[in-house]
Enzyme design. Structure first.
Site, short mmCIF file in Angstrom:
data_model
loop_
_atom_site.label_atom_id
_atom_site.label_comp_id
_atom_site.label_asym_id
_atom_site.label_seq_id
_atom_site.Cartn_x
_atom_site.Cartn_y
_atom_site.Cartn_z
CE1 TYR A 138 -3.30 2.92 0.95
CE2 TYR A 138 -1.97 3.22 2.91
CZ TYR A 138 -2.97 3.66 2.06
OH TYR A 138 -3.61 4.85 2.32
CE LYS A 142 -2.78 6.05 -0.86
NZ LYS A 142 -3.78 6.87 -1.57
NE ARG A 176 1.17 4.75 13.51
CZ ARG A 176 0.44 4.99 12.43
NH1 ARG A 176 -0.84 4.63 12.39
NH2 ARG A 176 0.98 5.58 11.37
#
Ligand SMILES: NC(=O)c1ccc[n+]([C@@H]2O[C@H](COP(=O)([O-])OP(=O)(O)OC[C@H]3O[C@@H](n4cnc5c(N)ncnc54)[C@H](O)[C@@H]3O)[C@@H](O)[C@H]2O)c1
Length: 262
Positions: A138, A142, A176
């Protein structure tokens, strides 16, 4: 004079966030491969960005493009679509925008394009323009999206803003995300700023809120006039503590992705 913004992937989560607070002075042309549940409004078209002819038609007469459409995860079930949709689709969007004379294109990139970067020592923030270090397939798509943006900016003078989005959800749901959250409202502010600001070339900017625990720079956002207002800390009490083995993941941009096998 009102200008028109083409939004791809408008039926998705970020597209729906944008509809809550549309950028001032812009009419929206909404598009998605999927038909949204709610009535999409007048200027709506079903668009698969892997179709270059339909993408060119959608860009006709618009002033800017916000490219959100694509595979937004790294799940096994959708992995075969990652490269055709995220890379091929972005190429079609940039190509169609260029041919239509569109000056400004905003690309929904991701922290996973740079996910292997670590928290800098000494409390220094991580710059907006760190080089691509994708942490997953993925993330590779990007990074390719960003590379395409750079190419169209250099070759054709397109003004490209790379939105390196952290975790854009209604609210943070993990430890996170107390650092990486981008609130829906701040996402809309970021899009507005990226449409308004003078931009030369291809400019990366972190898509993150004004989180107390943020360690990604504010410089790129400042330069665009993006002033986030929300802070994930307001939700800290609701967020479960990170399991001990996850703690090192909080030190990399991509969280658990760099340690994954994907
Ligand atoms: N939400 C986040 O935290 C986050 C973080 C980093 C990057 N991003 C990026 O932002 C964008 C939007 O994310 P989201 O959270 O709204 O995801 P989402 O999955 O909710 O929306 C993506 C939309 O793209 C559409 N789409 C898929 N294939 C398409 C195609 N071939 N042509 C046109 N449209 C297509 C889908 O139908 C969907 O509506 C994605 O590109 C994603 O990678 C999101």
């Amino acid at each position: 004079m009102q200008r028109t913004l083409l939004v791809t992937g408008a039926a998705g989560m970020l597209g729906r966030f944008l509809l809550r607070r549309p950028p001032e002075g812009w009419a929206l042309r909404l598009s998605d491969v999927a038909v949204p549940e709610a009535a999409p409004g007048e200027d709506w078209r079903q668009l698969d960005v892997t179709d270059p002819v339909a993408t060119a038609a959608a860009c006709d007469g618009v002033d800017a493009v916000l490219h959100l459409g694509g595979v937004a995860n790294n799940l096994a079930a959708t992995r075969d679509r990652l490269i055709p949709v995220n890379v091929g689709g972005t190429r079609n969007v940039l190509d169609a925008a260029t041919a239509a004379g569109v000056r400004r294109v905003l690309l929904a990139s991701s922290n996973h394009a740079v996910g292997f970067h670590r928290r800098p020592p000494g409390g220094r923030p991580l710059p907006d323009d760190v080089a691509c270090r994708p942490d997953s397939l993925y993330g590779v798509t990007k990074a390719a999206m960003e590379s395409l943006g750079g190419f169209y900016a250099d070759r054709y003078g397109t003004e490209v803003v790379l939105l390196r989005i952290g975790s854009c959800f209604e609210r943070p749901t993990s430890a996170r995300m107390l650092a990486t959250w981008l609130s829906p409202g701040d996402f809309c502010r970021l899009v507005g700023a990226a449409l308004r600001a003078p931009v030369t070339g291809c400019v990366p900017v972190w898509g993150v809120s004004a989180n107390t625990r943020r360690w990604w720079s504010t410089e790129g956002g400042d330069a665009l006039g993006y002033h986030p207002r929300d802070d994930a800390e307001a939700f800290a009490a609701e967020v479960p503590p990170e399991p001990a083995e996850q703690v090192p993941a909080a030190e990399t941009v991509g969280g658990s992705f760099p340690a994954g096998t994907r």
